[in-house]
Structures are given as structure tokens and as C-alpha cells.
Design a protein around this motif. Structure first.
Motif, PDB file in Angstrom:
ATOM      1  N   ASP A 168      59.273  38.327  25.456  1.00 50.56           N
ATOM      2  CA  ASP A 168      58.120  38.705  25.299  1.00 50.56           C
ATOM      3  C   ASP A 168      57.265  37.445  26.066  1.00 50.56           C
ATOM      4  OD1 ASP A 168      55.401  39.320  23.678  1.00 50.56           O
ATOM      5  OD2 ASP A 168      55.701  37.321  22.895  1.00 50.56           O
ATOM      6  N   ALA A 169      57.823  36.278  26.222  1.00 56.23           N
ATOM      7  CA  ALA A 169      57.030  35.386  26.874  1.00 56.23           C
ATOM      8  C   ALA A 169      57.081  35.786  28.401  1.00 56.23           C
ATOM      9  CB  ALA A 169      57.830  34.189  26.675  1.00 56.23           C
ATOM     10  N   TYR A 170      58.246  36.419  28.962  1.00 56.32           N
ATOM     11  CA  TYR A 170      58.279  36.730  30.295  1.00 56.32           C
ATOM     12  C   TYR A 170      57.329  37.935  30.472  1.00 56.32           C
ATOM     13  CZ  TYR A 170      60.835  38.333  34.716  1.00 56.32           C
ATOM     14  OH  TYR A 170      61.041  38.771  35.734  1.00 56.32           O
ATOM     15  N   ALA A 171      57.028  38.942  29.587  1.00 57.82           N
ATOM     16  CA  ALA A 171      56.028  39.893  29.749  1.00 57.82           C
ATOM     17  C   ALA A 171      54.822  39.414  29.873  1.00 57.82           C
ATOM     18  CB  ALA A 171      56.071  40.874  28.390  1.00 57.82           C
ATOM     19  N   GLY A 172      54.316  38.521  29.108  1.00 56.31           N
ATOM     20  CA  GLY A 172      53.028  38.044  29.522  1.00 56.31           C
ATOM     21  C   GLY A 172      52.900  36.946  30.498  1.00 56.31           C
ATOM     22  N   GLY A 173      53.842  35.925  30.546  1.00 54.01           N
ATOM     23  CA  GLY A 173      53.825  34.928  31.667  1.00 54.01           C
ATOM     24  C   GLY A 173      54.165  35.177  32.944  1.00 54.01           C
ATOM     25  N   THR A 174      54.972  36.375  33.086  1.00 52.09           N
ATOM     26  CA  THR A 174      55.421  36.619  34.383  1.00 52.09           C
ATOM     27  C   THR A 174      54.823  38.076  34.838  1.00 52.09           C
ATOM     28  OG1 THR A 174      57.253  34.957  34.018  1.00 52.09           O
ATOM     29  CG2 THR A 174      57.425  36.834  36.036  1.00 52.09           C
TER      30      THR A 174
ATOM     31  N   HIS B 121      51.513  37.758  36.959  1.00 51.27           N
ATOM     32  CA  HIS B 121      51.763  37.681  38.276  1.00 51.27           C
ATOM     33  C   HIS B 121      52.129  39.085  38.903  1.00 51.27           C
ATOM     34  CE1 HIS B 121      52.105  33.559  38.233  1.00 51.27           C
ATOM     35  NE2 HIS B 121      53.123  33.666  37.321  1.00 51.27           N
ATOM     36  N   VAL B 122      52.027  40.258  38.311  1.00 47.90           N
ATOM     37  CA  VAL B 122      51.956  41.696  38.869  1.00 47.90           C
ATOM     38  C   VAL B 122      50.882  42.294  38.167  1.00 47.90           C
ATOM     39  CG1 VAL B 122      53.357  43.700  38.864  1.00 47.90           C
ATOM     40  CG2 VAL B 122      54.632  41.417  39.089  1.00 47.90           C
ATOM     41  N   VAL B 123      50.897  42.730  37.025  1.00 43.43           N
ATOM     42  CA  VAL B 123      50.018  43.649  36.472  1.00 43.43           C
ATOM     43  C   VAL B 123      48.613  43.211  36.476  1.00 43.43           C
ATOM     44  CG1 VAL B 123      49.289  44.858  34.410  1.00 43.43           C
ATOM     45  CG2 VAL B 123      51.516  44.697  35.024  1.00 43.43           C
ATOM     46  N   HIS B 124      48.288  41.870  36.068  1.00 43.18           N
ATOM     47  CA  HIS B 124      47.003  41.519  36.083  1.00 43.18           C
ATOM     48  C   HIS B 124      46.596  41.358  37.601  1.00 43.18           C
ATOM     49  CE1 HIS B 124      43.793  38.265  36.252  1.00 43.18           C
ATOM     50  NE2 HIS B 124      43.632  38.663  34.894  1.00 43.18           N
ATOM     51  N   PRO B 125      46.948  40.888  38.621  1.00 40.47           N
ATOM     52  CA  PRO B 125      46.451  40.973  39.889  1.00 40.47           C
ATOM     53  C   PRO B 125      46.047  42.303  40.321  1.00 40.47           C
ATOM     54  CG  PRO B 125      48.567  40.042  40.009  1.00 40.47           C
ATOM     55  CD  PRO B 125      48.318  40.019  38.572  1.00 40.47           C
ATOM     56  N   LEU B 126      47.174  43.137  40.036  1.00 43.83           N
ATOM     57  CA  LEU B 126      47.036  44.669  40.524  1.00 43.83           C
ATOM     58  C   LEU B 126      45.765  45.300  39.633  1.00 43.83           C
ATOM     59  CD1 LEU B 126      50.651  45.879  40.725  1.00 43.83           C
ATOM     60  CD2 LEU B 126      49.280  45.103  42.628  1.00 43.83           C
ATOM     61  N   PHE B 127      45.902  45.113  38.592  1.00 43.40           N
ATOM     62  CA  PHE B 127      44.590  45.707  37.700  1.00 43.40           C
ATOM     63  C   PHE B 127      43.191  45.267  38.120  1.00 43.40           C
ATOM     64  CE2 PHE B 127      41.774  46.098  33.815  1.00 43.40           C
ATOM     65  CZ  PHE B 127      42.132  47.414  33.534  1.00 43.40           C
ATOM     66  N   HIS B 128      43.267  43.768  38.369  1.00 41.76           N
ATOM     67  CA  HIS B 128      41.939  43.241  38.861  1.00 41.76           C
ATOM     68  C   HIS B 128      41.549  43.701  40.259  1.00 41.76           C
ATOM     69  CE1 HIS B 128      40.067  40.367  35.768  1.00 41.76           C
ATOM     70  NE2 HIS B 128      41.243  40.906  35.321  1.00 41.76           N
ATOM     71  N   GLN B 129      42.379  44.034  41.052  1.00 40.33           N
ATOM     72  CA  GLN B 129      42.192  44.333  42.566  1.00 40.33           C
ATOM     73  C   GLN B 129      41.797  45.763  42.763  1.00 40.33           C
ATOM     74  OE1 GLN B 129      41.427  42.221  44.792  1.00 40.33           O
ATOM     75  NE2 GLN B 129      42.022  40.631  43.592  1.00 40.33           N
ATOM     76  N   THR B 130      42.494  46.499  41.572  1.00 43.25           N
ATOM     77  CA  THR B 130      42.274  48.251  41.873  1.00 43.25           C
ATOM     78  C   THR B 130      41.355  48.499  41.009  1.00 43.25           C
ATOM     79  OG1 THR B 130      44.256  48.697  40.175  1.00 43.25           O
ATOM     80  CG2 THR B 130      44.397  48.749  42.617  1.00 43.25           C
ATOM     81  N   VAL B 131      41.102  47.979  39.692  1.00 46.44           N
ATOM     82  CA  VAL B 131      40.146  48.388  38.751  1.00 46.44           C
ATOM     83  C   VAL B 131      38.862  47.546  38.682  1.00 46.44           C
ATOM     84  CG1 VAL B 131      39.712  49.410  36.299  1.00 46.44           C
ATOM     85  CG2 VAL B 131      41.958  49.722  37.525  1.00 46.44           C
ATOM     86  N   VAL B 132      39.037  46.294  38.293  1.00 53.43           N
ATOM     87  CA  VAL B 132      38.290  45.456  37.791  1.00 53.43           C
ATOM     88  C   VAL B 132      37.167  44.972  39.027  1.00 53.43           C
ATOM     89  CG1 VAL B 132      37.334  43.291  36.662  1.00 53.43           C
ATOM     90  CG2 VAL B 132      39.623  44.307  35.679  1.00 53.43           C
TER      91      VAL B 132
END
Ligand SMILES: N[C@@H](CCC(=O)N[C@@H](CS)C(=O)NCC(=O)O)C(=O)O
Length: 225
Positions: free
Chosen positions: A97-103, A107-118
Motif C-alpha cells: 500500500d505504501a509502495y503504491a502511494g509513495g512510489t 513517481h509514475v501515475v501522478h506525473p503522467l496524469f498531470h502531463q497528459t490530463v490536468v
């Protein structure tokens, strides 16, 4: 009745929703989109001190953070449990769970989501392709290889769905919604694992319920067919 505040397609909101569905809890959902200015309700600061989603309300009690919310539900309605009884499996479920949120997310989903959607659709800021390339080329391979090495069966830990599966798979749902594909030749266990967890009754219901949001945002749901 519990109220979960958030966006159903958010990685962390989905954790709370899948947990509520799995436990057959009486819950309702209120849409709060933090990245859209003016969207959060007036009492949002007290519901979510960080401003992030999800947040939860149970009578006069409120709580933020997906991990806290899922563990609150675990105490409130212990069966079926989202945490293994074996001490090592328990530790590993919390680790994933910690790896899912913290890594994976950070480091993957957040930057991709922000760059492609937000950025292009909400903030009207151009996509930074260098950030996407860095994630795909240098960050993601180590994470996907690690997960591939950890999968040995339908569930990541033990023999039932746990917080580990709920959290890890939630990231790959969003990853695929925004058009990225997991390479089945390189990561065959991970691809099968994500598909199988997404097809479980509780996960399937959560994904079905978020269909209108996915369609509304023009995201790609075809990987679920
Ligand atoms: N540790 C938090 C992280 C929550 C989080 O990052 N939520 C994202 C959406 S998945 C969010 O609210 N982003 C909007 C923002 O940062 O303003 C949790 O597990 O709930």
C-alpha cells in the motif's frame, strides 16, 4: 452511512470505494475535484486538511487520506478483511500500500496524469514531454520489474484481496485510462494480475460505477473489455 468525497477515477478515492464495496458498507459518494478551482465544498478544509482526495464523513466524524479511511472501514466492519492475519503477509500488505502511494503513484501515475490530463485539459498548461519520457524510460521499468518479481498467484499477498491489491491495481487502472499500456511480453504476470483483480466482483462494480466519469473525461476504458 459513510460519505466518501472525491473523484471516482482518482487512484486514492478508488481505494476507499473498492474497500466500501468489498465490505458491503452502506456508503454514498460526493464528487469533489480538488484540481478544479472553486469545486471543493465550503467545509473542504476541515474535511481534508491537505486539500487532497479522498475524505470521508461518518456522522459527525471526518477523516482524510485513503490509508486512514480504508483502515477505519476495516475496524468498523472487519469482514471481509482487507488485511491478512498472518503477520508477515500483514506487513507485506502495508508495504505494498505504501509502495503504491509513495512510489507508483508519486513517481509514475501522478506525473503522467498531470502531463497528459490536468495540464492540457484543466490548467491549460502545455504538456512537458521531457517529464513523460523520463518517467517511461528511467523511472517506470524498475517499478514494473519489481512488481513482476513479486507476483505469484491471483493476489499479491495471501489468498484473498487485500489493501495491497486494491492500492496497486488502482494505479494501473488510471495508467491505462490515460492511454499507457503494460507490456505483456515484458510483464506477463503483472498484466494478468491487474486484469484479474479488476475483474473481481468488488473492483468490477467500482469500475462500472465510474464509467460515466471516464466517458466524460474522454479516457480510454477499452483495456477492461
Ligand atoms: N496520501 C493521500 C494521497 C491523496 C492524493 O494524492 N490524492 C490526489 C488524487 S489521487 C489529489 O487529491 N490530487 C489533487 C491535489 O493534489 O490537489 C491518500 O492516500 O489519500
Amino acid at each position: 452511512m459513510i460519505t466518501i468525497h472525491g473523484v471516482p477515477l482518482s487512484v486514492h478515492t478508488r481505494k476507499a470505494i473498492v474497500t466500501a464495496i468489498l465490505k458491503k458498507m452502506d456508503y454514498k459518494f460526493e464528487v469533489v475535484i480538488p484540481v478544479v478551482p472553486g469545486n471543493p465544498p465550503a467545509n473542504w478544509n476541515s474535511l481534508s486538511p491537505t486539500g487532497m482526495i479522498p475524505a470521508m464523513q461518518d456522522g459527525d466524524f471526518t477523516l482524510a487520506d485513503s490509508n486512514a479511511i480504508c483502515l477505519y472501514m476495516e475496524k468498523k466492519q472487519p469482514a471481509p478483511s482487507i488485511l491478512p492475519s498472518d503477520v508477515r503477509d500483514y506487513g507485506r500488505a502495508l508495504w505494498f500500500d505504501a509502495y503504491a502511494g509513495g512510489t507508483i503513484f508519486r513517481h509514475v501515475v501522478h506525473p503522467l496524469f498531470h502531463q497528459t490530463v490536468v495540464n492540457p485539459n484543466i490548467k491549460q498548461v502545455p504538456t512537458d514531454k521531457a517529464i513523460i519520457d523520463e518517467v517511461l524510460t528511467n523511472v517506470q521499468p524498475k517499478i514494473l520489474s519489481y512488481l513482476e518479481s513479486q507476483i505469484d498467484g491471483k493476489y499479491l499477498v495471501g489468498n484473498a484481496m487485500t489493501l495491497a491489491d486494491i492500492a496497486i491495481v488502482s494505479n494501473f487502472i488510471v495508467y491505462q485510462y490515460i492511454g499507457y499500456k503494460l507490456d505483456a511480453a515484458k510483464y506477463p504476470k503483472l498484466v494478468k494480475y491487474v486484469k484479474d483483480i479488476a475483474a473481481t466482483e468488488a473492483y468490477g462494480k467500482a469500475l462500472e460505477d465510474e464509467k460515466p466519469f471516464v466517458a466524460n473525461m474522454g479516457l480510454d476504458r477499452s483495456f477492461l473489455n
